[in-house]
Enzyme design. Sequence first.
Site, PDB file in Angstrom:
ATOM      1  N   HIS A 162      15.852 -32.114  20.536  1.00  0.00           N
ATOM      2  CA  HIS A 162      16.814 -33.235  20.168  1.00  0.00           C
ATOM      3  C   HIS A 162      16.274 -34.579  20.429  1.00  0.00           C
ATOM      4  O   HIS A 162      15.532 -34.741  21.306  1.00  0.00           O
ATOM      5  CB  HIS A 162      18.106 -32.997  20.773  1.00  0.00           C
ATOM      6  CG  HIS A 162      18.115 -33.036  22.309  1.00  0.00           C
ATOM      7  ND1 HIS A 162      18.326 -34.568  23.144  1.00  0.00           N
ATOM      8  CD2 HIS A 162      18.041 -32.291  23.340  1.00  0.00           C
ATOM      9  CE1 HIS A 162      18.089 -34.198  24.164  1.00  0.00           C
ATOM     10  NE2 HIS A 162      18.176 -33.004  24.568  1.00  0.00           N
ATOM     11  N   ASP A 191      13.494 -35.020  28.217  1.00  0.00           N
ATOM     12  CA  ASP A 191      14.818 -34.566  27.619  1.00  0.00           C
ATOM     13  C   ASP A 191      15.013 -35.623  26.487  1.00  0.00           C
ATOM     14  O   ASP A 191      15.890 -36.568  26.669  1.00  0.00           O
ATOM     15  CB  ASP A 191      15.862 -34.479  28.516  1.00  0.00           C
ATOM     16  CG  ASP A 191      17.134 -33.928  28.450  1.00  0.00           C
ATOM     17  OD1 ASP A 191      17.175 -33.305  27.187  1.00  0.00           O
ATOM     18  OD2 ASP A 191      18.193 -34.282  29.016  1.00  0.00           O
ATOM     19  N   GLU A 204      22.709 -34.491  20.773  1.00  0.00           N
ATOM     20  CA  GLU A 204      22.839 -33.219  21.802  1.00  0.00           C
ATOM     21  C   GLU A 204      23.490 -33.723  22.865  1.00  0.00           C
ATOM     22  O   GLU A 204      24.386 -33.032  23.510  1.00  0.00           O
ATOM     23  CB  GLU A 204      21.322 -32.754  21.973  1.00  0.00           C
ATOM     24  CG  GLU A 204      21.437 -31.279  22.747  1.00  0.00           C
ATOM     25  CD  GLU A 204      21.472 -31.619  24.076  1.00  0.00           C
ATOM     26  OE1 GLU A 204      21.735 -30.504  24.992  1.00  0.00           O
ATOM     27  OE2 GLU A 204      21.256 -32.701  24.549  1.00  0.00           O
ATOM     28  N   GLU A 205      23.164 -35.009  23.548  1.00  0.00           N
ATOM     29  CA  GLU A 205      23.774 -35.291  24.843  1.00  0.00           C
ATOM     30  C   GLU A 205      25.378 -35.570  24.641  1.00  0.00           C
ATOM     31  O   GLU A 205      25.985 -35.687  25.822  1.00  0.00           O
ATOM     32  CB  GLU A 205      23.028 -36.566  25.255  1.00  0.00           C
ATOM     33  CG  GLU A 205      21.519 -36.338  25.667  1.00  0.00           C
ATOM     34  CD  GLU A 205      21.114 -35.482  26.754  1.00  0.00           C
ATOM     35  OE1 GLU A 205      22.122 -34.676  27.439  1.00  0.00           O
ATOM     36  OE2 GLU A 205      20.046 -35.036  26.902  1.00  0.00           O
ATOM     37  N   ASP A 214      14.130 -27.382  25.186  1.00  0.00           N
ATOM     38  CA  ASP A 214      15.137 -28.356  25.506  1.00  0.00           C
ATOM     39  C   ASP A 214      15.201 -27.905  27.310  1.00  0.00           C
ATOM     40  O   ASP A 214      16.392 -28.277  28.066  1.00  0.00           O
ATOM     41  CB  ASP A 214      16.406 -28.294  25.105  1.00  0.00           C
ATOM     42  CG  ASP A 214      17.252 -29.711  25.530  1.00  0.00           C
ATOM     43  OD1 ASP A 214      16.619 -30.593  26.062  1.00  0.00           O
ATOM     44  OD2 ASP A 214      18.435 -29.802  25.447  1.00  0.00           O
TER      45      ASP A 214
END
Length: 414
Positions: free
Chosen positions: A288, A300, A334-335, A363
């Site tokens: 992501h 991340d 995504e977060e 991830d």
Amino acid sequence: MKLEFLSALCAILVSINLATADPNECELPPGLREEIAQYQPVVDSIFQHIVSGEYAGKTWQSLLEFTDRFGPRITGSKQLEDAIDFAVQEMIAEGLDNVHTEEAIVSHWQRGREWAELVEPFQKNLPMLGLGKSVGTAPEGIRAEVIAVESFEEFENFTADQVEGKIVVFAPAWVGYGPTGRYRYDSPSVAAKKGAAAVLIRSMTPFSIGTPHTGTLAYDPEVRRIPAAAITVEDAMLLLRKYRRGDKMVIHLKMDAMNLDPTISRNTIGELEGHTFKNTSVVVVSGHMDSWDVGTGASDDAGGVFVSWKAVTFLKAMGLRPRRTIRAIYWTAEEQYLEGASEYERQHSDGEKDEFNVFFESDSGTFEPTGLDFSGNSDAQCIFAEIAKLMTGYDEFTFTEGSVGSDIGNWVRR
């Protein structure tokens, strides 16, 4: 070296024909083991080129330059959209096929200024990070007494009169990111049901050195929304110990967080078209593109993006063309609770679902590679385990059968 290995691993797994075994048999069908073994020279060549040859260090260097150039890439930010534009331009320059973006309506949350301080029985700064999608406090902040508990079960023993107007601290024992993570998602609504003014949670990490860990929350739409933030492991445990001793504590919390109107972001796609199953079977490799706003966004998850991206780029540069199309996808938002991947699923599940052969995602941080989390039938697991045997020197590489999370989890559940 770790990134290069992961790129090589990704390239190997997606370039090998992923045949389908007899669904009633766990053993590989006749001839398949021999067919997989024939790829040993290709696997050796991929490892040599990426890990120690002309592409060695290129994945790491690309990641370094990318994160230095764009910094953190929170959803809704110019940095994220600029990073997406950059990825499109670079993939086109590298000669990948069908490079494009696909729009997704996503949340737009801004952190603003924030701080927390223990003011009674002594003064102490409490390093904190607001949780994604949290509402803010009033301009003067919230100054309130503290209730500290270790679990939801312990919190159930408190009445609404005891909780009303308090700041509730949840300091759960760490048992893993998934099980403990429910406190981040659910604590605000659980506490608000009993009238809490705000929630502070122990960071979702096994340890810290005075550093909090952010992440998104999930408000119950039927419950009043209250401010929520993460505090360090050390401070959460301190507050829990003091509360259990009967100490009265007061915290002053100030958060300027805002939830703005939803905005448009994009999933980013590039392909290496297959020579046999060009449009009928697709292998997805992914990570992501977005990150939180308080770090570099490297582990991340720009690391996962570049592991996936460069695996396809290097296969192209080596002149290798797989049977099935390899589609690299860099998810957005995504977060913010998998918003980009969910939109992609809505756009592509009807009429296209059967075209997807395998989904990969990186991830979990770009650390020392030890194995793959795997979800699928036993035949597919047997095939992947057989492919792993081609990776000379990695005999202890493992496949953990169970759930896979993050962006590709939705496809597993379909």
